[in-house]
Design a protein around this motif. Structure first.
Motif, PDB file in Angstrom:
ATOM      1  N   THR A  87      -5.883   6.464   2.673  1.00  0.00           N
ATOM      2  CA  THR A  87      -4.937   5.386   2.963  1.00  0.00           C
ATOM      3  C   THR A  87      -3.585   5.923   3.416  1.00  0.00           C
ATOM      4  O   THR A  87      -2.940   5.354   4.304  1.00  0.00           O
ATOM      5  CB  THR A  87      -4.754   4.495   1.722  1.00  0.00           C
ATOM      6  OG1 THR A  87      -6.014   3.934   1.354  1.00  0.00           O
ATOM      7  CG2 THR A  87      -3.784   3.361   1.999  1.00  0.00           C
ATOM      8  N   LEU A 298      -9.673   3.189   3.004  1.00  0.00           N
ATOM      9  CA  LEU A 298      -8.669   2.520   3.837  1.00  0.00           C
ATOM     10  C   LEU A 298      -8.682   1.013   3.608  1.00  0.00           C
ATOM     11  O   LEU A 298      -7.634   0.377   3.520  1.00  0.00           O
ATOM     12  CB  LEU A 298      -8.929   2.818   5.317  1.00  0.00           C
ATOM     13  CG  LEU A 298      -9.056   4.281   5.741  1.00  0.00           C
ATOM     14  CD1 LEU A 298      -9.185   4.386   7.257  1.00  0.00           C
ATOM     15  CD2 LEU A 298      -7.876   5.107   5.257  1.00  0.00           C
ATOM     16  N   GLY A 301      -7.227   0.366   0.113  1.00  0.00           N
ATOM     17  CA  GLY A 301      -5.781   0.577   0.100  1.00  0.00           C
ATOM     18  C   GLY A 301      -5.035  -0.594   0.713  1.00  0.00           C
ATOM     19  O   GLY A 301      -4.028  -1.066   0.168  1.00  0.00           O
TER      20      GLY A 301
END
Length: 373
Positions: A87, A298, A301
């Protein structure tokens, strides 16, 4: 004793009208804001800030071994020494800062262009920690009216708690909540009743009357089932129930989790059976092994920042906050909406949230342009 997942999933699927849950997918998972346990201490909670726990990631149709993210890696122009995407490679800061990142747009555009869906479980831990109070009171007042309004009542209690959170949890701590002792029940219900009566001025008259009606005889109750005979001060002991939900809803799919020792060690406490055969449709693995887990990092996050932002934003401010988004933030928010809408169309079972009514309304407005206020 093994649990037949069909007994769990059938009523849930029917109640929520979930579609395509018998299809075959490969789910990849990662977590955000994983504090593992939540309990009361002398200073408050055991964690400094109670952000939303999010368990989420990507889902691909059919069983696959992994994904190819070379295009994403190249487009992000990461340094050659980066071995896995995290992230932090997209940006930093809170959700609005994140929305303003160029690399977030690259990531979301890539997600939308690929044959990839996203999924999430989102938990407001403070809300989750207090709703058993309402269920316990309704258990002793089993009128259909209260069952019909139970979500509104829970949300209103949460609103009262947030109006003076420190005082409320100080009160709970004095009774080792959620393990109220029988000889302290009367003292607890008296203080709880006084708190609700005093703080309920912050909700509208109609809903206030429902809440006060439910709590009218609170001081006379001889049991509060869901907040007695538990463990002193432990609000959340582990996240196991949230990990297993998609396992039995999507029983025909493969589920690949990022390594999480605290869950892996206790997963055997929830042995699952699919009819006559054992259901073992999951594994834990290092994120370096699976690029699908890295992409899920990702997703988690981003969603962890988003749902914490939704929780913390005042409902009266949401029009102003959304109206002040710049062009890039608007574009990234629209890309989020598109990938979530695409995934929701594929299966509503991909998404599950435990949060208050206000958070649902803020999410509907901010992300989906649906106003219920």
């Amino acid at each position: 004793m093994k649990i037949d997942v069909n007994e769990l999933r059938k009523p849930f699927i029917e109640q929520h009208r979930l579609n395509n849950v018998d299809d075959v997918y490969t789910f990849f998972y990662d977590e955000s804001n994983n504090f593992r346990k939540l309990y009361l201490t002398e200073e408050g909670f055991n964690i400094e800030k109670c952000d939303n726990f999010v368990l989420s990631g990507i889902a691909l149709k059919a069983q696959v071994t992994d994904i190819n993210y070379d295009e994403l890696f190249d487009n992000l122009k990461l340094q050659k020494n980066v071995k896995e995407i995290k992230t932090k490679h997209l940006g930093k800061g809170d959700f609005l800062d994140f929305l303003n990142e160029r690399k977030v747009k690259i990531f979301l555009s890539w997600l939308n262009s690929e044959d990839i869906y996203i999924h999430y479980f989102n938990l407001n831990a403070v809300y989750w920690s207090v709703v058993d109070i309402v269920d316990s009171i309704i258990d002793k007042n089993p009128h259909p009216f209260y069952f019909m309004h139970h979500m509104s009542i829970k949300s209103d209690l949460y609103k009262l708690v947030k109006s003076d959170e420190e005082a409320f949890f100080n009160m709970l701590r004095g009774f080792n909540y959620p393990n109220i002792k029988s000889d302290e029940l009367n003292s607890f219900t008296s203080l709880l009743s006084d708190f609700i009566t005093t703080k309920s001025v912050c909700i509208d008259d109609f809903r206030r009357n429902i809440l006060l009606s439910l709590c009218k005889n609170l001081k006379e109750l001889d049991e509060l089932f869901f907040i007695m005979n538990e463990t002193d001060n432990i609000l959340i002991n582990n996240f196991l129930p949230f990990y297993v939900r998609t396992l039995y809803i999507f029983k025909n799919s493969e589920h690949i989790f990022d390594d999480e020792d605290s869950i892996e060690k206790i997963m055997h406490h929830f042995p699952m059976q699919d009819g006559s055969k054992e259901l073992s449709n999951y594994k834990f693995s290092n994120s370096k092994t699976f690029k699908g887990i890295q992409v899920s990092d990702l997703v988690s996050g981003l969603l962890g920042k988003y749902f914490t932002f939704i929780k913390d934003m005042e409902i009266s401010d949401m029009h102003t906050v959304k109206g002040e988004l710049n062009e890039r933030q608007q574009e990234n928010l629209e890309l989020m909406r598109l990938i979530i809408s695409k995934s929701d169309k594929q299966s509503r079972g991909f998404f599950n949230s435990v949060m208050s009514e206000d958070e649902y309304m803020k999410n509907d407005y901010f992300l989906h342009n649906v106003s219920r206020i």
